[in-house]
Each structure stands twice: as C-alpha cells, then as structure tokens.
Scaffold this motif. Structure first.
Motif, short mmCIF file in Angstrom:
data_model
loop_
_atom_site.label_atom_id
_atom_site.label_comp_id
_atom_site.label_asym_id
_atom_site.label_seq_id
_atom_site.Cartn_x
_atom_site.Cartn_y
_atom_site.Cartn_z
N LEU A 20 1.13 -1.37 -0.23
CA LEU A 20 0.10 -0.21 -0.09
C LEU A 20 0.74 1.06 -0.02
CD1 LEU A 20 -2.70 1.21 0.41
CD2 LEU A 20 -2.16 1.43 2.42
N SER A 21 1.98 1.51 0.93
CA SER A 21 2.54 2.66 0.68
C SER A 21 3.54 2.54 -0.11
CB SER A 21 3.61 2.75 2.37
OG SER A 21 3.82 1.97 2.52
N PHE A 22 4.16 1.86 -0.85
CA PHE A 22 4.63 1.59 -2.22
C PHE A 22 3.49 2.17 -3.29
CE2 PHE A 22 5.91 -0.53 -6.36
CZ PHE A 22 7.21 0.07 -6.72
N ASP A 23 1.95 1.66 -3.15
CA ASP A 23 1.85 1.96 -4.38
C ASP A 23 1.11 3.72 -4.14
OD1 ASP A 23 1.01 -0.40 -5.34
OD2 ASP A 23 -0.40 -0.86 -4.77
N GLN A 24 0.90 4.24 -3.04
CA GLN A 24 1.15 5.32 -2.78
C GLN A 24 1.94 6.05 -2.56
OE1 GLN A 24 0.45 5.26 1.44
NE2 GLN A 24 -1.68 4.74 1.68
N ARG A 25 3.79 5.65 -2.75
CA ARG A 25 4.44 6.44 -3.26
C ARG A 25 4.55 6.61 -4.95
NH1 ARG A 25 6.42 9.60 -1.35
NH2 ARG A 25 7.21 10.62 -3.39
N LEU A 26 4.20 5.36 -5.64
CA LEU A 26 4.03 4.96 -7.18
C LEU A 26 3.33 6.83 -7.38
CD1 LEU A 26 4.40 1.17 -7.87
CD2 LEU A 26 5.90 3.24 -8.27
N GLN A 27 1.80 6.07 -7.16
CA GLN A 27 1.04 7.77 -6.95
C GLN A 27 1.30 9.22 -7.39
OE1 GLN A 27 -2.55 6.64 -5.02
NE2 GLN A 27 -3.07 4.97 -6.21
N ALA A 28 2.29 9.56 -6.01
CA ALA A 28 2.49 10.34 -5.16
C ALA A 28 3.52 11.13 -6.47
CB ALA A 28 3.12 10.58 -3.49
N ASN A 29 4.65 10.02 -7.22
CA ASN A 29 5.73 10.49 -8.16
C ASN A 29 5.15 10.10 -9.70
OD1 ASN A 29 7.46 9.48 -6.30
ND2 ASN A 29 8.02 7.22 -7.11
#
Length: 137
Positions: A20-29
């Motif tokens: 989930l935090s990896f996905d959030q980071r991808l979205q933020a990027n």
C-alpha cells in the motif's frame, strides 16, 4: 496531523500492507511528474512568446521570467506612448522631467546655492532590452 505525514510510531504498523505504501509512493511520483511536465510546458509556451536574439535561443526559467517581465513593461510603454520605435526612452524621459520638476519645486523655497547643482537620480537609468534590440535592426 497532516494526511501526507505518517506517524513514526512502530506500534500497530506491523499490520500495514507494505504494498500500500509502495503504491502510494508510485501515485505521488506520478503526480509530481505530471506537475513538473505541466510547469515545463507552461515555460515552453512562454518562451515562444518572448522575442529573443538569436530566435532559436533556449532561455533558462529565470531568464524567461525576467524577460517576460521586461517585455510586458515594454509593451505597456508602447501602449502609453503610442511610439513603437523606442517607447521606453520616452517614458524614461517623461519620468526624469517629473523628477526634475519636483526637485525644482522643493528647492524653490530654499537657498539658491543648492538650486544650481545638477539633479542626480538615486536610481540607475534602466535600459530596455527590446528597445536596444530594435536599435540593432
């Protein structure tokens, strides 16, 4: 606490899904890439509107902003004076005449020994980049 900040506490985090935090980071990027692309696109559009010498010169972002400000001032001077040849010189001369008139009226009631001294402006005379370019043509 802000929604963008996470608590640094380790209690209860063992149950969080690391994906989930990896996905959030991808979205933020992805959002940041979109924002950066949008800003760069706007600068490219602005660069196309500013006359430069040579015409194909790529301006930095700060050069683009400074020249845009100068070009806007130049265009305002064209509108105010009605002179498209060297309008900024006309506006500078008008400004100096006003300053001289104000200084004369201030010195009028004072001692005449100071009134004959030349008036020196505390500001440097600005040179319009676009008027100088026009002189080269």
């Amino acid at each position: 606490m802000s929604r963008n900040r996470r608590s640094t506490s380790t209690s209860g985090e063992s149950g969080k899904d690391p994906a989930l935090s990896f996905d959030q980071r991808l979205q933020a990027n992805a959002r940041e890439r979109y924002r950066t692309h949008s800003v760069n696109s706007a600068f490219n559009n602005l660069r196309q509107l500013i006359p430069t010498e040579p015409h194909n010169r790529k301006l930095s972002k700060i050069e683009t902003l400074r020249l845009a400000k100068s070009y806007i001032s130049h265009l305002i001077a064209v509108l105010v004076t009605g002179n498209s040849q060297r309008p900024c010189v006309d506006t500078i001369n008008q400004r100096q005449e006003v300053e001289e008139d104000e200084a004369t009226s201030i010195n009028h009631g004072q001692d005449d020994s100071d009134a004959s001294s030349p008036i020196s402006s505390p500001y440097r005379q600005s040179i319009c980049t676009f008027c100088v370019t026009f002189d080269k043509c």
